[in-house]
Scaffold this motif. Structure first.
Motif, PDB file in Angstrom:
ATOM      1  N   GLY A  27       0.819  -1.210   0.000  1.00  0.00           N
ATOM      2  CA  GLY A  27       0.000   0.000   0.000  1.00  0.00           C
ATOM      3  C   GLY A  27       0.851   1.257   0.000  1.00  0.00           C
ATOM      4  O   GLY A  27       0.561   2.221  -0.723  1.00  0.00           O
ATOM      5  N   VAL A  30       2.431   1.713  -3.458  1.00  0.00           N
ATOM      6  CA  VAL A  30       1.418   2.191  -4.408  1.00  0.00           C
ATOM      7  C   VAL A  30       1.162   3.681  -4.227  1.00  0.00           C
ATOM      8  O   VAL A  30       1.169   4.451  -5.202  1.00  0.00           O
ATOM      9  N   THR A  31       0.937   4.108  -2.993  1.00  0.00           N
ATOM     10  CA  THR A  31       0.635   5.530  -2.758  1.00  0.00           C
ATOM     11  C   THR A  31       1.854   6.405  -3.023  1.00  0.00           C
ATOM     12  O   THR A  31       1.717   7.527  -3.524  1.00  0.00           O
ATOM     13  N   MET A 145      -1.461  -2.763  -9.486  1.00  0.00           N
ATOM     14  CA  MET A 145      -2.207  -2.337  -8.306  1.00  0.00           C
ATOM     15  C   MET A 145      -2.231  -0.817  -8.198  1.00  0.00           C
ATOM     16  O   MET A 145      -3.236  -0.228  -7.800  1.00  0.00           O
ATOM     17  N   TYR A 149      -5.610   1.453  -8.160  1.00  0.00           N
ATOM     18  CA  TYR A 149      -5.844   2.387  -7.055  1.00  0.00           C
ATOM     19  C   TYR A 149      -6.026   3.819  -7.561  1.00  0.00           C
ATOM     20  O   TYR A 149      -6.834   4.584  -7.014  1.00  0.00           O
ATOM     21  N   GLU A 150      -5.289   4.190  -8.607  1.00  0.00           N
ATOM     22  CA  GLU A 150      -5.455   5.518  -9.206  1.00  0.00           C
ATOM     23  C   GLU A 150      -6.896   5.742  -9.643  1.00  0.00           C
ATOM     24  O   GLU A 150      -7.438   6.841  -9.503  1.00  0.00           O
ATOM     25  N   LYS A 152      -9.776   3.693  -8.774  1.00  0.00           N
ATOM     26  CA  LYS A 152     -10.819   3.372  -7.787  1.00  0.00           C
ATOM     27  C   LYS A 152     -10.608   4.028  -6.422  1.00  0.00           C
ATOM     28  O   LYS A 152     -11.537   4.055  -5.609  1.00  0.00           O
ATOM     29  N   LYS A 153      -9.392   4.499  -6.155  1.00  0.00           N
ATOM     30  CA  LYS A 153      -9.065   5.146  -4.872  1.00  0.00           C
ATOM     31  C   LYS A 153      -9.156   4.193  -3.692  1.00  0.00           C
ATOM     32  O   LYS A 153      -9.120   4.624  -2.537  1.00  0.00           O
ATOM     33  N   GLN A 154      -9.284   2.915  -3.955  1.00  0.00           N
ATOM     34  CA  GLN A 154      -9.363   1.904  -2.913  1.00  0.00           C
ATOM     35  C   GLN A 154      -9.168   0.526  -3.544  1.00  0.00           C
ATOM     36  O   GLN A 154      -9.206   0.381  -4.759  1.00  0.00           O
ATOM     37  N   PHE A 155      -8.954  -0.473  -2.691  1.00  0.00           N
ATOM     38  CA  PHE A 155      -8.880  -1.854  -3.157  1.00  0.00           C
ATOM     39  C   PHE A 155     -10.109  -2.654  -2.726  1.00  0.00           C
ATOM     40  O   PHE A 155     -10.533  -3.577  -3.419  1.00  0.00           O
ATOM     41  N   LEU A 180      -4.059  -7.369  -0.590  1.00  0.00           N
ATOM     42  CA  LEU A 180      -4.767  -6.093  -0.619  1.00  0.00           C
ATOM     43  C   LEU A 180      -6.285  -6.233  -0.546  1.00  0.00           C
ATOM     44  O   LEU A 180      -6.988  -5.231  -0.394  1.00  0.00           O
ATOM     45  N   VAL A 182      -8.277  -7.372  -3.005  1.00  0.00           N
ATOM     46  CA  VAL A 182      -8.941  -7.280  -4.300  1.00  0.00           C
ATOM     47  C   VAL A 182      -9.540  -8.629  -4.648  1.00  0.00           C
ATOM     48  O   VAL A 182      -8.885  -9.666  -4.500  1.00  0.00           O
TER      49      VAL A 182
END
Length: 315
Positions: A27, A30-31, A145, A149-150, A152-155, A180, A182
C-alpha cells in the motif's frame, strides 16, 4: 519463499515474488508511486549516486526503459549487463553474484528461471528485484495495483478478472490480491507448468477471494477490470520450433480473447501488461478504446518501481 542475505550484520531484503512485502508495504509503495508520478521533481535527488545493476536474459522493452528511467530520475545511475554475454553463463551464480553486488547498491534481474533468481539473491550483498522470470513478475503487479488504485481510490470492493493462460503474471496478481483484498476472478483454461505455485494456489483457494471461472461471459458481467496477457511467452513467439505448441494455444484460447463480442456490451477497464499481440488475446480496436488503460498501466511501471527502489534503498 522469503530469501534474505547478510552484509556486515545487516539483513538484506529481496523482492522475488511479492510475498516478501506486507499489505501495508505494498500500500505504501502504491501511494508513493502515485505521489512521485504527480510530483517527480520532488524526488530528483532521492537516490542520488545510487547504482542499479540491470541484468537481462529475457528480452525486454518496459522493464529496461522503466527501471533505467526510474533510477536516473531519482538521481542515481544504471549499468546494464547482458546475462548471456557475461560470465554468469560459465561460472556458478554464487561467485558472480558476490562480485557483481560489490559494484552497485541494488540489482534487478530478468531471468528465465526462478531458481536462478533465488541463487542470485542468496549470495548478493545488496537487494535483488525479480524483473520477471518463469514464475513471478512482482514489478508488473505493483504497477497493476497502482493503476487500479489511481482509478478506484481503494482496493476494497474492487473486482479484477484475469483472462488468459495461468502464468507468472497471474501468480503475482494473486499474491497482490490476497494481500490487498482485491477480488480476483481467474478465467485460465490453460496453465504454464513452469509457472505453477502449488502453495500459492492452495492459499488462494482457502481465501475465498480468488475465484476460478470457466466462462468469460460470467466473469465480464461482474468485473471492474479485465486483464489479459500473451498466450505465447515472448521468447517463443517467433520460434519456428514452437509453432505446433503456439497453434495449440491459439486454438484453445481463442474463445477467451478480449473482443467486443465477448464483452457483451459491458465496459470494464481493459488491462494488458504488454507486449500486445492484436488479433490473438485482444482485439485491436480495444487496445486504443476509451476503456483501455493499457498505456497508463505500462507507464506506471516506472512510477511504481521508483517507489520500490526508494523502499529498498531508504532502509
Amino acid at each position: 519463499m522469503n530469501i534474505y542475505s547478510n552484509r556486515g550484520g545487516l539483513v538484506i531484503k529481496h523482492i522475488l515474488t511479492l510475498k516478501e512485502l506486507s499489505e501495508h508495504e505494498i500500500g505504501d509503495i502504491v501511494t508513493e508511486g502515485i505521489k512521485v508520478k504527480k510530483h517527480p521533481q520532488d524526488y530528483y535527488s532521492a537516490l542520488e549516486k545510487k547504482g542499479l545493476l540491470l541484468m537481462f536474459q529475457k528480452t525486454s522493452t518496459r522493464t529496461t526503459l522503466s527501471y533505467q528511467s526510474a533510477i536516473h530520475q531519482l538521481g542515481g545511475y544504471a549499468v546494464e549487463l547482458d546475462w548471456d554475454k557475461s560470465n554468469f553463463t560459465i561460472s556458478p551464480i554464487k561467485y558472480e553474484s558476490r562480485y557483481a553486488s560489490r559494484n552497485c547498491d541494488i540489482m534487478m534481474a530478468r531471468l528465465k528461471k526462478f531458481s536462478d533468481i533465488v541463487e542470485l539473491a542468496k549470495y548478493s550483498s545488496v537487494p535483488v528485484i525479480n524483473g520477471c522470470c518463469d514464475k513471478y513478475h512482482p514489478s508488473q503487479a505493483l504497477a497493476d495495483m497502482m493503476t487500479i488504485y489511481e482509478i478506484k481510490k481503494q482496493f476494497e470492493g474492487v473486482t479484477l478478472t484475469f483472462a488468459g493462460i495461468h502464468n507468472n503474471v497471474t501468480n503475482s496478481l494473486i499474491i497482490a490480491a490476497l494481500k490487498l483484498g482485491v477480488k480476483l476472478q481467474l478465467v485460465t483454461p490453460m496453465i504454464n507448468e513452469a509457472s505453477w505455485d502449488k502453495e500459492l494456489m492452495e492459499e488462494a483457494k482457502k481465501s475465498g477471494n480468488i475465484i476460478h471461472l470457466s466462462s468469460l461471459e460470467e466473469a465480464i458481467a461482474a468485473t471492474d477490470f479485465i486483464y489479459t496477457d500473451t498466450w505465447v511467452d515472448m521468447e517463443y513467439f517467433n520460434d519456428p520450433m514452437y509453432e505446433k505448441e503456439k497453434q495449440t494455444r491459439i486454438n484453445q484460447m481463442s474463445p477467451y480473447s478480449i473482443t467486443k463480442d465477448n464483452l457483451k456490451g459491458y465496459t470494464p477497464f481493459i488491462m494488458h501488461d504488454m507486449p500486445v499481440h492484436p488479433g490473438f488475446e485482444i482485439e485491436e480496436d480495444l487496445i486504443e478504446s476509451e476503456n483501455s488503460i493499457i498505456y497508463t498501466q505500462a507507464e506506471n511501471r516506472m512510477h511504481a518501481q521508483k517507489a520500490l527502489l526508494m523502499h529498498l534503498l531508504s532502509k
